[in-house]
Design a protein around this motif. Structure first.
Motif, short mmCIF file in Angstrom:
data_model
loop_
_atom_site.label_atom_id
_atom_site.label_comp_id
_atom_site.label_asym_id
_atom_site.label_seq_id
_atom_site.Cartn_x
_atom_site.Cartn_y
_atom_site.Cartn_z
N ILE A 1 -1.86 0.91 -6.30
CA ILE A 1 -2.41 1.58 -5.30
C ILE A 1 -1.87 1.12 -3.98
O ILE A 1 -1.74 1.56 -3.13
CB ILE A 1 -4.13 1.41 -5.25
N LEU A 2 -1.72 -0.40 -3.64
CA LEU A 2 -1.10 -0.89 -2.55
C LEU A 2 0.25 -0.37 -2.36
O LEU A 2 0.75 0.08 -1.13
CB LEU A 2 -1.18 -2.36 -2.39
N LEU A 3 1.19 -0.47 -3.40
CA LEU A 3 2.44 0.08 -3.26
C LEU A 3 2.50 1.55 -3.12
O LEU A 3 3.39 2.14 -2.03
CB LEU A 3 3.25 -0.13 -4.59
N ALA A 4 1.48 2.00 -3.30
CA ALA A 4 1.48 3.66 -3.29
C ALA A 4 1.31 3.83 -1.67
O ALA A 4 1.81 4.68 -1.15
CB ALA A 4 0.54 4.26 -3.82
N ILE A 5 0.25 3.23 -1.13
CA ILE A 5 -0.08 3.30 0.22
C ILE A 5 1.22 2.58 1.22
O ILE A 5 1.50 3.66 2.28
CB ILE A 5 -1.20 2.34 0.53
N VAL A 6 1.78 1.94 0.85
CA VAL A 6 3.06 1.33 1.68
C VAL A 6 3.93 2.30 1.53
O VAL A 6 4.68 2.71 2.57
CB VAL A 6 3.47 0.00 1.19
N SER A 7 4.41 3.08 0.34
CA SER A 7 5.47 3.90 0.41
C SER A 7 5.12 5.23 0.94
O SER A 7 5.99 5.77 1.52
CB SER A 7 5.75 4.17 -1.04
N LEU A 8 3.89 5.48 1.11
CA LEU A 8 3.61 6.77 1.68
C LEU A 8 3.82 6.34 3.41
O LEU A 8 4.19 7.45 3.95
CB LEU A 8 1.98 7.20 1.01
N THR A 9 3.17 5.49 3.77
CA THR A 9 3.49 5.12 5.13
C THR A 9 4.63 5.11 5.62
O THR A 9 5.39 5.67 6.56
CB THR A 9 2.60 3.77 5.17
N LEU A 10 5.53 4.47 4.84
CA LEU A 10 7.16 4.62 5.08
C LEU A 10 7.71 5.99 4.99
O LEU A 10 8.71 6.40 5.81
CB LEU A 10 7.79 3.70 4.06
N THR A 11 7.23 6.83 4.12
CA THR A 11 7.66 8.14 3.99
C THR A 11 7.24 9.00 5.38
O THR A 11 8.00 9.98 5.74
CB THR A 11 7.15 8.82 2.64
N ILE A 12 6.18 8.75 5.74
CA ILE A 12 5.86 9.46 6.91
C ILE A 12 6.29 9.11 8.19
O ILE A 12 6.71 9.77 9.15
CB ILE A 12 4.03 9.35 7.07
N THR A 13 6.51 7.91 8.55
CA THR A 13 6.85 7.21 9.72
C THR A 13 8.43 7.06 9.95
O THR A 13 8.89 7.04 11.17
CB THR A 13 6.70 5.72 9.71
N THR A 14 9.39 7.19 8.91
CA THR A 14 10.73 7.29 8.90
C THR A 14 11.19 8.40 9.81
O THR A 14 12.09 8.11 10.71
CB THR A 14 11.38 7.03 7.39
N PRO A 15 10.84 9.72 9.43
CA PRO A 15 11.44 10.81 10.27
C PRO A 15 11.08 10.79 11.58
O PRO A 15 11.84 11.13 12.47
CB PRO A 15 10.72 11.94 9.36
N ILE A 16 9.87 10.27 11.78
CA ILE A 16 9.37 10.01 13.23
C ILE A 16 10.26 8.96 14.03
O ILE A 16 10.67 9.36 15.13
CB ILE A 16 7.93 9.68 13.34
N ILE B 1 -10.76 -17.31 -12.57
CA ILE B 1 -9.70 -17.39 -11.55
C ILE B 1 -9.54 -15.84 -11.12
O ILE B 1 -9.67 -14.90 -11.85
CB ILE B 1 -8.38 -17.52 -12.30
N SER B 2 -9.56 -15.80 -9.78
CA SER B 2 -9.32 -14.57 -9.04
C SER B 2 -7.79 -14.05 -8.76
O SER B 2 -7.04 -15.21 -8.53
CB SER B 2 -10.36 -14.32 -7.80
N GLY B 3 -7.58 -12.72 -8.65
CA GLY B 3 -6.38 -12.47 -8.53
C GLY B 3 -6.28 -10.89 -8.39
O GLY B 3 -7.23 -10.17 -8.53
N PHE B 4 -5.31 -10.26 -8.21
CA PHE B 4 -5.03 -8.84 -8.29
C PHE B 4 -4.62 -8.26 -9.60
O PHE B 4 -4.06 -8.86 -10.38
CB PHE B 4 -4.02 -8.39 -7.13
N THR B 5 -5.53 -7.07 -9.97
CA THR B 5 -5.05 -6.64 -11.10
C THR B 5 -3.87 -5.41 -10.97
O THR B 5 -3.26 -5.37 -9.63
CB THR B 5 -6.16 -5.60 -11.57
N LEU B 6 -3.13 -4.96 -12.06
CA LEU B 6 -1.91 -4.18 -11.93
C LEU B 6 -2.49 -2.84 -10.96
O LEU B 6 -1.53 -2.67 -10.34
CB LEU B 6 -1.59 -3.85 -13.44
N ILE B 7 -3.70 -2.25 -11.19
CA ILE B 7 -4.04 -1.06 -10.76
C ILE B 7 -3.88 -1.18 -9.21
O ILE B 7 -3.60 -0.62 -8.50
CB ILE B 7 -5.40 -0.65 -11.25
N GLU B 8 -4.61 -2.30 -8.78
CA GLU B 8 -4.64 -2.79 -7.51
C GLU B 8 -3.40 -2.87 -6.76
O GLU B 8 -3.22 -2.29 -5.44
CB GLU B 8 -5.47 -4.29 -6.99
#
Length: 150
Positions: A23-38, A13-20
């Motif tokens: 990492i995705l959550l970190a990328i999304v939060s970093l993007t929001l942190t950069i774009t909100t002040p702009i 059975i395929s799926g996402f691991t906790l690490i993946e």
């Protein structure tokens, strides 16, 4: 033939691991942190443009009313925290508050136009915003005034 014995689940059975997912959550939060002040700075900039566009429309309205014959009864009164549009034709008074943090420099000033379309009280009004200063200039002679960013 099935017996009553326990059969193990399929391990493919395929799926996402906790690490993946982390990492995705970190990328999304970093993007929001950069774009909100702009996005906030773009919003403030557009808010300033819209405010001065409405002010220019009000100035043009008062000038058109004066040319139509209702001189000095229709006017704009600039105060510390707001400006008031007095429209003598519709007998309406509209008060437009400056956005929070904006202030008018100096004393109250009344702007009206003569019947020939010239400004009855030439002068300059300085409006301080959070980051910028704007001069609203009402020149001597024909014209309706203009906004200049300092």
């Amino acid at each position: 033939m099935k017996t009553g014995k326990f059969q193990p689940h399929n391990r493919n059975i395929s799926g996402f691991t906790l690490i993946e997912l982390l990492i995705l959550l970190a990328i999304v939060s970093l993007t929001l942190t950069i774009t909100t002040p702009i996005a906030l700075s773009i919003y403030k900039s557009q808010h300033e443009k819209h405010f001065f566009h409405v002010m220019n429309s009000d100035i043009l309205l008062i000038q058109n009313i004066a040319v139509g014959g209702a001189s000095q009864k229709s006017k704009l009164v600039f105060q510390k925290d707001q400006y008031t549009v007095i429209n003598s034709i519709e007998q309406r008074v509209e008060t437009r508050s400056y956005p929070s943090g904006w202030k008018l420099n100096g004393q109250n000033r009344t702007i009206y136009f003569k019947k020939n379309g010239t400004i009855g009280a030439p002068g300059t009004i300085v409006i301080h915003t959070d980051k910028n200063n704007y001069k609203v200039i009402f020149p001597l002679g024909k014209g309706r005034g203009y906004v200049e960013k300092q």
